[in-house]
Structures are given as C-alpha cells and as structure tokens.
Design a protein around this motif. Structure first.
Motif, PDB file in Angstrom:
ATOM      1  N   VAL A 159      -7.943   8.615  -0.221  1.00 47.97           N
ATOM      2  CA  VAL A 159      -8.701   8.354   1.015  1.00 47.97           C
ATOM      3  C   VAL A 159     -10.195   8.235   0.756  1.00 47.97           C
ATOM      4  CG1 VAL A 159      -6.982   9.391   2.530  1.00 47.97           C
ATOM      5  CG2 VAL A 159      -8.873  10.783   1.687  1.00 47.97           C
ATOM      6  N   GLU A 174      -5.887  10.320   8.416  1.00 45.47           N
ATOM      7  CA  GLU A 174      -5.583   9.584   7.192  1.00 45.47           C
ATOM      8  C   GLU A 174      -5.165  10.491   6.041  1.00 45.47           C
ATOM      9  OE1 GLU A 174      -7.901   5.362   7.212  1.00 45.47           O
ATOM     10  OE2 GLU A 174      -8.988   7.073   6.394  1.00 45.47           O
ATOM     11  N   ALA A 196      -1.842   9.949   3.990  1.00 47.32           N
ATOM     12  CA  ALA A 196      -1.900   9.685   2.554  1.00 47.32           C
ATOM     13  C   ALA A 196      -1.178  10.758   1.758  1.00 47.32           C
ATOM     14  CB  ALA A 196      -3.347   9.581   2.101  1.00 47.32           C
ATOM     15  N   TRP A 238       0.014   4.594   0.209  1.00 49.24           N
ATOM     16  CA  TRP A 238      -0.984   4.551   1.269  1.00 49.24           C
ATOM     17  C   TRP A 238      -2.169   3.697   0.842  1.00 49.24           C
ATOM     18  CZ3 TRP A 238      -6.091   5.798   1.751  1.00 49.24           C
ATOM     19  CH2 TRP A 238      -6.601   5.849   3.036  1.00 49.24           C
ATOM     20  N   LEU A 239      -2.641   3.902  -0.393  1.00 52.00           N
ATOM     21  CA  LEU A 239      -3.792   3.140  -0.880  1.00 52.00           C
ATOM     22  C   LEU A 239      -3.451   1.657  -1.012  1.00 52.00           C
ATOM     23  CD1 LEU A 239      -6.690   3.221  -1.807  1.00 52.00           C
ATOM     24  CD2 LEU A 239      -5.898   3.748  -4.101  1.00 52.00           C
ATOM     25  N   GLN A 278      -3.625   0.066   2.286  1.00 52.89           N
ATOM     26  CA  GLN A 278      -5.005  -0.161   2.701  1.00 52.89           C
ATOM     27  C   GLN A 278      -5.554  -1.442   2.072  1.00 52.89           C
ATOM     28  OE1 GLN A 278      -6.968   1.860   4.843  1.00 52.89           O
ATOM     29  NE2 GLN A 278      -4.902   2.593   5.261  1.00 52.89           N
ATOM     30  N   GLY A 281      -4.047  -4.485   3.829  1.00 51.51           N
ATOM     31  CA  GLY A 281      -4.575  -4.659   5.179  1.00 51.51           C
ATOM     32  C   GLY A 281      -3.456  -4.821   6.189  1.00 51.51           C
TER      33      GLY A 281
END
Length: 70
Positions: free
Chosen positions: A9, A20, A24, A31-32, A35, A38
């Motif tokens: 995060v 978050e 995460a 999770w990353l 991100q 998108g």
C-alpha cells in the motif's frame, strides 16, 4: 499487521487509503497488481474502441472530409 501489505500500500508513496491495508492484507501481491491494472471501464460496451492516441491521429482526416473551409 502484514509486512507485505504495508509495503504494497506504500509502493506508490501515497500511503493507504481507508480500508486498503485490510484489503491488501489478504493477498498483497494480487492487490498491488490490481492497482497497476486499474479499474475496468465505466462502460464495458466501449472497451473495444481505439484509444485517444489512435483517434487523434485520425482527427485531421475527419476535419478535412467533414468540413468545407471558406
């Protein structure tokens, strides 16, 4: 607290938004990656259209065929 989640995060230097870190913690790598990908398009039916870079290449042609300049 999950160390990998804290790293994930904070990867972009912005820190965690509310909730978050908990999200995460389940799977920091996934999770990353999510991100980085998108969110999906707001209108899935438009997902197959060309990007703005391609459309802008066609804009001069559109102008030359659509308008008659005096």
């Amino acid at each position: 607290m999950n160390r990998d989640a804290v790293i994930a995060v904070n990867r972009f230097g912005l820190g965690a938004a509310p909730g978050e870190l908990a999200d995460a913690s389940r799977d920091p790598r996934a999770w990353l990656l999510a991100q980085l990908r998108g969110p999906g398009p707001d209108y899935p039916q438009l997902a197959g259209l060309d990007g703005s870079d391609e459309l802008l290449k066609e804009f001069p042609r559109f102008l030359s065929t659509s308008f008659r300049w005096p």
